[in-house]
Design a protein around this motif. Structure first.
Motif, short mmCIF file in Angstrom:
data_model
loop_
_atom_site.label_atom_id
_atom_site.label_comp_id
_atom_site.label_asym_id
_atom_site.label_seq_id
_atom_site.Cartn_x
_atom_site.Cartn_y
_atom_site.Cartn_z
N HIS A 360 24.16 23.52 34.25
CA HIS A 360 25.50 23.29 34.79
C HIS A 360 26.16 24.65 35.06
N LEU A 361 26.23 25.01 36.35
CA LEU A 361 26.70 26.36 36.71
C LEU A 361 28.14 26.30 37.19
N ARG A 362 28.98 27.14 36.57
CA ARG A 362 30.39 27.14 36.99
C ARG A 362 30.91 28.54 37.22
N PHE A 363 31.67 28.71 38.29
CA PHE A 363 32.44 29.93 38.50
C PHE A 363 33.88 29.55 38.16
N GLU A 364 34.46 30.25 37.19
CA GLU A 364 35.82 29.91 36.78
C GLU A 364 36.75 31.09 37.05
N HIS A 365 37.57 30.95 38.04
CA HIS A 365 38.55 32.00 38.41
C HIS A 365 37.90 33.37 38.48
N VAL A 366 36.77 33.45 39.15
CA VAL A 366 36.01 34.70 39.16
C VAL A 366 36.61 35.72 40.12
N ASP A 367 36.88 36.91 39.58
CA ASP A 367 37.24 38.07 40.42
C ASP A 367 36.08 39.04 40.33
N PHE A 368 35.84 39.74 41.42
CA PHE A 368 34.78 40.75 41.36
C PHE A 368 35.06 41.91 42.31
N ALA A 369 34.86 43.12 41.80
CA ALA A 369 34.91 44.32 42.64
C ALA A 369 33.75 45.19 42.22
N TYR A 370 33.16 45.91 43.16
CA TYR A 370 32.06 46.80 42.80
C TYR A 370 32.58 47.97 42.01
N PRO A 371 31.84 48.38 40.96
CA PRO A 371 32.25 49.55 40.18
C PRO A 371 32.42 50.74 41.13
N GLY A 372 33.47 51.47 40.97
CA GLY A 372 33.69 52.60 41.86
C GLY A 372 34.54 52.22 43.05
N ALA A 373 34.74 50.91 43.27
CA ALA A 373 35.61 50.47 44.36
C ALA A 373 36.51 49.38 43.82
N LEU A 374 37.07 49.65 42.64
CA LEU A 374 37.81 48.61 41.92
C LEU A 374 39.06 48.16 42.67
N ASP A 375 39.59 49.05 43.54
CA ASP A 375 40.79 48.65 44.26
C ASP A 375 40.46 47.86 45.52
N GLU A 376 39.19 47.57 45.73
CA GLU A 376 38.80 46.77 46.89
C GLU A 376 38.02 45.55 46.42
N PRO A 377 38.71 44.56 45.86
CA PRO A 377 38.00 43.40 45.33
C PRO A 377 37.20 42.69 46.41
N VAL A 378 36.00 42.28 46.06
CA VAL A 378 35.16 41.55 47.01
C VAL A 378 35.40 40.05 46.85
N LEU A 379 35.59 39.61 45.60
CA LEU A 379 35.84 38.19 45.35
C LEU A 379 37.14 38.04 44.57
N ARG A 380 37.91 37.00 44.92
CA ARG A 380 39.17 36.75 44.22
C ARG A 380 39.25 35.28 43.85
N ASP A 381 39.46 35.02 42.59
CA ASP A 381 39.73 33.66 42.12
C ASP A 381 38.76 32.63 42.71
N VAL A 382 37.49 32.88 42.51
CA VAL A 382 36.49 31.95 43.03
C VAL A 382 36.26 30.84 42.00
N ASN A 383 36.39 29.60 42.43
CA ASN A 383 36.13 28.47 41.55
C ASN A 383 35.08 27.59 42.19
N LEU A 384 34.04 27.30 41.43
CA LEU A 384 32.98 26.47 41.97
C LEU A 384 32.27 25.81 40.80
N ASP A 385 32.08 24.51 40.91
CA ASP A 385 31.44 23.78 39.82
C ASP A 385 30.18 23.13 40.38
N ILE A 386 29.03 23.58 39.94
CA ILE A 386 27.77 23.01 40.43
C ILE A 386 27.15 22.22 39.28
N ARG A 387 27.14 20.92 39.44
CA ARG A 387 26.67 20.04 38.36
C ARG A 387 25.15 20.15 38.22
#
Ligand SMILES: Nc1ncnc2c1ncn2[C@@H]1O[C@H](COP(=O)(O)OP(=O)(O)OP(=O)(O)O)[C@@H](O)[C@H]1O
Ligand SMILES: [Mg+2]
Length: 605
Positions: A360-387
């Protein structure tokens, strides 16, 4: 600043977290000192090296003294009886010195090679443990040069420089003391000639370090160019740029030649002076010595012993410059290696395992930015529920962050906010090895190793049976692997060069399927296949995916059809989740993304 990926400004020229070639880490004795633990297992060898070297100094001093006795006694008195035993004694001492040297070298090479091997092993293990973010920052050429050149310069110092630094100083002190005791006026003359030699050596060391550092850097550059030319040979040839590239290579090679010649010239000048100074000293000593002998202050035997001893000082004094240069080089190398060792892996293994994974794979409010580019987030508040057992396709424009999203599941990178969970457990709490068994991945750019096809396939599951392999090959439509010249035992070329792009993708897919993971992540794995093969692969995949949770990055409508639901990634977040038809009917952006796809019509119908 907007987060729209299309308008993202270029990344800074040099990553602030990467190594900075212009500002190497501070090198000092402390960096070598920190590597001392590698010497610890070889304490016995160090002791042997030291004692044989000390004994060697003793013998080297004893030989001229015996010769003195020979000249002043039997030869002056014309008694021939003691000549033979004394001569034999000199011979025996000479043999002893040779044996000691041989023993020391043997113990030394043994110990030192072990030290180098141990360091190399740790460095490799550490590199494997370091996260993706480290490897994307550091050029592989940099790592290569540290793993080879720097390690061997440390080995040279531990094996040779360190010992001789100590021994030479000791030898110079001991011999000078003997000389002063023998006839102090001449002893003073000798001590005085040492001064210009030491001065010269110090100056030499300073210049030599700079030049040899430059030679090292340029060698690294040249190696990088050669490596790139070999790896990118297809691109070079197809753009007809062979000439341009070889000109560049030649320029670099010529530069290296010039610098190497500078180094040679410097050494030549230094060694010439080194020859001249002791020879002048010999003349002076002979002159004053003769006067001394005439006055009866010195015997002829003493004069001979004196000159022999004095000449034995030339090497220890003059090598000081080289040894200091070596020490300097080793300190720099140690600092460069510690720079890697000191990089902590920020992907730390958790402790939990899941006994009966459902996937059961879930993304819960996922934010992500590459290290070294923290002020340029690639993902913001991603929510996904894969049963469990469900398959979700991720669709988004190029550069929208699909690959980044998939990389978070096996923890190639960690989220910067929120959490990715499997069966309710945060992936960061799971044991890394366990997590990577739970999740199998196939990337759009499939990397195969220069091993047999079988070894490539069983990378994720070494105990797979032949039947499992057959099944995986069928699913991935990779039956061609059986028809290779030696079947599955065929070695696949470097980076899988001997296979076509689609063949490589299918092998990589078979590899991912073979490990029978509860969670399967496919990043655009089918992009290089023709429509017909893709359909066959999909047909088979559908069967596999029935009881596997799937996260599939898709560019084509046909791949999307594999999935139960589709997630639309826009502006770094998932804006819509739903069935393909539903999204197609209600979301214009989704329709646009798949618009150019000819299979869309049939998919829609
Ligand atoms: N290692 C990295 N370090 C910093 N930024 C990165 C790195 N890899 C990708 N990016 C940036 O992250 C953003 C998303 O990239 P990503 O590879 O996830 O896109 P994608 O949706 O997979 O694109 P595509 O469809 O072309 O494969 C891009 O703007 C890219 O420049
Ligand atoms: Mg991608």
């Amino acid at each position: 600043m907007t987060t729209s990926t299309q308008q993202r400004p270029g990344r800074p020229e040099r990553d602030p977290l990467g190594p900075d070639p212009d500002n190497p880490p501070p090198a000092g004795v402390h960096s070598l000192w920190r590597l001392r633990s590698y010497l610890r297992p070889h304490r016995g060898a160090l002791l042997v090296m030291l004692s044989t070297a000390l004994a060697g100094i003793g013998v080297a001093i004893a030989i001229p003294l015996v010769i003195r006795a020979l000249i002043d006694g039997p030869i002056t008195n014309r008694e021939l009886d003691p000549v033979l035993p004394l001569g034999l004694l000199v011979l025996a001492l000479g043999v002893l010195e040779a044996v000691l040297t041989w023993w020391r070298r043997w113990v030394q090479s043994n110990a030192v090679l072990n030290v180098e091997t141990a360091m190399r092993r740790d460095l490799y293990a550490h590199l494997q443990a370091l996260p993706m973010s480290f490897h994307s920052r550091w050029q592989s050429g940099q790592l290569l040069s540290r793993a080879t050149t720097d390690l061997s310069s440390i080995r040279r110092f531990f094996g040779f420089g360190m010992l001789f630094l100590f021994i030479n100083i000791l030898q110079v002190t001991a011999v000078t003391a003997v000389l002063l005791a023998m006839y102090w006026p001449l002893g003073l003359v000798v001590a005085c000639t040492a001064a210009p030699i030491v001065w010269l050596s110090m100056r030499f060391e300073k210049e030599y370090v700079v030049v040899s550092r430059r030679v090292q850097d340029e060698q690294g550059d040249l190696a990088t160019r050669a490596e790139e030319a070999a790896v990118a040979i297809r691109v070079i040839k197809s753009f007809g740029r062979s000439r341009y590239i070889s000109d560049q290579y030649e320029a670099a090679a010529r530069q290296l030649h010039t610098t190497s010649m500078d180094k040679v010239r410097l050494s030549a000048r230094f060694w010439t002076f080194l020859e001249v100074i002791p020879n002048c000293a010999v003349v002076v000593v002979l002159l004053f010595g003769a006067i001394g002998v005439g006055r009866g202050a010195l015997t002829p035997g003493e004069l001979v012993a004196f000159i022999t001893l004095m000449l034995s000082l030339v090497w220890p004094v003059s090598s000081l410059g080289i040894i200091l240069a070596m020490a300097q080089e080793a300190m720099t190398s140690a600092a460069r290696i510690l720079e890697i060792f000191d990089t902590e892996s920020d992907i730390v293994s958790g402790t939990r395992t899941i006994d009966r994974p459902r996937g059961h794979l879930r993304f819960e409010h996922v934010d992500f930015a590459y290290p070294g580019a923290l002020d340029e987030p690639v993902l913001r508040d991603v929510n996904l529920d894969i049963r469990p057992g469900e398959t979700v396709a991720v669709v988004g424009a190029t550069g929208s962050g699909k690959t980044s999203l998939t990389a978070l599941v096996p923890r190639l990178f960690d989220v910067t906010g929120g959490a990715v969970t499997i069966d309710g457990v945060d992936v960061r709490d799971l044991e890394l090895a366990h997590l990577r068994q739970l999740v199998a991945t196939a990337f759009d750019d499939p990397t195969l190793f220069s091993m047999s096809a079988r070894e490539n396939l069983t990378l994720g599951r070494a105990d797979a049976s032949d039947a499992d392999i057959e099944e995986a090959l069928d699913v991935a439509q990779a039956g061609f692997a059986r028809e290779l010249p030696w079947g599955l035992e065929t070695r696949i070329g470097e980076q899988g060069m001997a296979l076509s792009g689609g063949q490589r993708q299918r092998l990589a897919l078979a590899r991912a399927v073979l490990s029978r993971p509860p969670v399967l992540v496919l990043d655009d794995t089918l992009s290089a296949l023709d429509v017909h093969t893709e359909a066959l692969v999909e047909e088979a995949l559908r069967r596999v995916l029935v009881d596997t949770t799937g996260l599939i990055v898709a560019h084509r409508a046909s791949t999307v059809l594999l999935a139960d639901r589709v997630a639309l990634l826009q502006g770094g977040t998932i804006t819509h989740v739903g069935e393909h038809r539903e999204l197609l009917a209600t979301v214009p952006a989704y329709r646009e993304l798949l618009a150019a796809d000819p299979s869309l019509e049939e998919a829609a119908s």
